[in-house]
Enzyme design. Sequence first.
Site, PDB file in Angstrom:
ATOM      1  N   ASP A 133       0.856  -1.186   0.000  1.00  0.00           N
ATOM      2  CA  ASP A 133       0.000   0.000   0.000  1.00  0.00           C
ATOM      3  C   ASP A 133       0.890   1.234   0.000  1.00  0.00           C
ATOM      4  OD1 ASP A 133      -2.167  -1.588   0.037  1.00  0.00           O
ATOM      5  OD2 ASP A 133      -2.761  -1.178   2.105  1.00  0.00           O
ATOM      6  N   ASP A 159     -13.591  -6.144  -4.502  1.00  0.00           N
ATOM      7  CA  ASP A 159     -13.733  -6.335  -3.055  1.00  0.00           C
ATOM      8  C   ASP A 159     -15.177  -6.754  -2.796  1.00  0.00           C
ATOM      9  OD1 ASP A 159     -11.170  -5.314  -2.810  1.00  0.00           O
ATOM     10  OD2 ASP A 159     -11.849  -3.281  -2.390  1.00  0.00           O
TER      11      ASP A 159
END
Lengths: 252, 202
Positions: A11, A130
């Site tokens: 990330d 997701d």
Amino acid sequence: MLTFRIIPCLDVKDGRTVKGVNFVNLADAGDPVELGARYAAEGADELVYLDITATHEKRKTLVSLVEKVAARLNIPFTVGGGIAGAGDVEALLAAGADKISVNSSAVRNPSLLDELAYRFGSQCVVLAVDARREEDGSWQVYTHGGRRPAGKELFSWVKEGVERGAGEILFTSMDHDGTGKGYALNALRTLASLVDVPVIASGGAGSPVHFYEAWKKGKASAALAAGLFHYGRLTIGEVKDYLAARGVPVRR
Amino acid sequence: MGTIAIIDYGAGNTRSVLYALRRLGREAVVTADPRAIRRAERVIFPGVGHAASAMERLKEKELDTLLPTLTQPVLGICLGLQLMCRHTDEGDIPGLGIFDAEVHHFRREGEATRSLRIPHMGWNSVHTRGSRLLQDVDDDSYFYFVHSYYAAVAPQTTAITEYGISFSAIMEKENFFATQFHPEKSGKVGERVLRNFLNLKE
């Protein structure tokens, strides 16, 4: 024989790696280039860089980061997070990214997948999804980092995405993400039987057996993990040793 | 050391190849200029995307006639390999005809490849049949592939890979070399292949 891929995910926010890292002997664990190179040296098969920078302005730093990563790494990497359109994709591929992943923007505008596949080829278009299992048993898609329901059902959306041109699916189970209790095996197996492109398992890795299950039971082509590797709980080598001992084809 | 030309025709991952060469300590020029290409000591011909549009772009720059006449070592990569073959089913077009092979989609083989995931994406082992590019590389080492079409095994095939069927992983003919995998993305062994190409003795 084609191997099962192990993919660390980094990330990145404002050009820096976000999650804490326990690597010893790493000069700057917040440097996405250094960290990526470290993973590559450890045997990562690919990397995913996920940009979670909030503002559009700062996101432009992503292109220069991608250039630095491409200059340093000798393995493929995917870049995702906030990619809005074909212009973004063109800039990132030109900077040296091998693949790009789209999530919210594809939900908003599914024809983006057709456009990207046509212009750049399916091989570099990853559809990231997701999803979570609702009380009624259905799997529903969420966008904006899992905050917003997309109003789409997981399996029909993934099928549509592949028909439109996605060359790979990155499926994250929000229910499993961060738990360390293993991947969403049933959903993975359903996805893998539904589409004929590679499916990457994401969310839930906590021990080597979870990678084995993703391959054996989930029929995934690859497995992604973040915190597990970042916090040094497991090395890529340990995961691959385990998999190899159980007969999973891995690159070592 | 002479120059290395990376052919720039709008259908290649030229940046990745350029960076890979830099990691080996070599500079290269990214160019579509026929004179620069002809003069170079080594020529690299990368390619990604659709065969028909890539061939169109080659023709626009009149590189389709230049490439087969080159006499220095030439290295095609991925789609570059496929375009160097006789014909490709992708767009049903003739290739440059350097290698005597046909290019097909993996699905064409029917039963054997029905259960395969396409694209063939990831690290697969490469088995040598005497490739000069695999010198000092362990046999059956893993290289990174991303493709949906493959070149059938032909007399110029010098290494093979299996994915449902056997196909050409490396092809060689005189000064022409090509890899279906991406040496620029294949870690240490990929670097070895590039180094072998740069160090070829005539």
